[in-house]
Design an enzyme around this catalytic site. Structure first.
Site: not given
Ligand code: XBP
Ligand code: MG
Length: 253
Positions: A10, A12, A19, A83, A124-125
């Site tokens: 993963d 973030d 975050e 976004h 998911t980013t």
């Molecule tokens: C992180 C997220 C992302 C980021 C924002 O998920 O939920 O939505 O907070 O990125 P992960 P975007 O820990 O699975 O990486 O604005 O590009 O969606």
């Molecule tokens: Mg994460």
């Protein structure tokens, strides 16, 4: 027993604490640039993290926390453009190199590469955000180290759905038993566990109270030889930092 073939990371919260000091300020910069008076402080952002995906998070904010905002007619386009602006601010922040990788991340990635272990990103980013973080922390070519970068809107159902992990496994021609996931949050463990992957968690301030009962090992960080991790759940089998040997032991239990 199946041999471990791949590490699925993963981004973030797991690779870096993006975050609070990356995504959150980037959202606020985009709001300001669009003439909106919205301000996502650290506390509110923690609540908004219940929903993954930036576009989804903006919608959730308006549904639950800013219900008096009058949505423009072309609401989908409005969210998309807001976004896109946030992504620009975020990648700029990453290029400034202010967000380091978490303890042990670079060491474990280097060890995996040296051993020929396959590695991938499952997040998911937005893909541009992954590129920006990897470039600023691991160097210009580091993206190519990862066999697959599963990110953003590749699958419509983001974490906690298992879809992004299943997509990455299929691309790599692996089954869940061949790999292990690294996550930091409840939505992350829900996603990896639903894909049947064993998972190692490294918590952070936003996720320290999440339910990680589905994880095999829960740590405060991956740790370093000179800076031991704290084990919050599971067995560290005599290790004081997370190396490939311990990852393999966790995978085989
Ligand atoms: C992180 C997220 C992302 C980021 C924002 O998920 O939920 O939505 O907070 O990125 P992960 P975007 O820990 O699975 O990486 O604005 O590009 O969606
Ligand atoms: Mg994460």
């Amino acid at each position: 027993m199946t041999t471990l073939q791949a590490l699925l990371f993963d981004v973030d919260g797991t690779l870096a604490d993006t975050e609070r000091d990356g995504h959150r300020p980037a959202f606020n910069m985009a709001f300001q640039a669009a003439g909106l008076d919205w301000d996502w402080d650290e506390l509110l952002y923690g609540k908004l993290l219940a929903v993954t995906g930036g576009k989804e998070r903006i919608r959730y904010y308006l549904e639950k926390f800013n219900t008096t905002f009058t949505k423009p007619d072309n609401f989908d386009a409005f969210v998309k453009s807001l976004h896109a602006s946030k992504t620009q601010f975020y990648t700029q922040l990453m290029a400034e190199g202010k967000i380091p990788l978490r303890a042990g991340v670079e060491r474990l990635i280097n060890e995996a590469r040296a051993e020929g272990m396959r590695i991938a990103i499952v997040t998911t980013t937005t893909p541009e955000n992954v590129t920006a973080l990897l470039k600023s922390t691991l160097g210009a070519n580091s993206e190519s180290w990862f066999e697959v970068i599963a990110a953003g809107d590749i699958v419509p159902a983001k974490k906690p759905a298992p879809d992004i992990y299943l997509w990455a496994l299929e691309k790599m021609n692996l089954t869940a038993r061949d790999a292990i996931a690294f996550e930091d949050s409840l939505n992350g463990i829900k996603s990896s566990a639903a894909a049947d992957l064993k998972t190692i968690i490294t918590i952070n301030d936003y996720t320290k109270d999440d339910d990680f009962s589905q994880a095999q090992l829960v740590l405060d960080s991956m740790g370093e030889p000179s800076n031991a991790f704290q084990v919050l759940a599971g067995e560290s089998k005599g290790h004081t930092f997370l190396n490939l040997e311990l990852v393999k032991k966790v995978h085989s239990t």
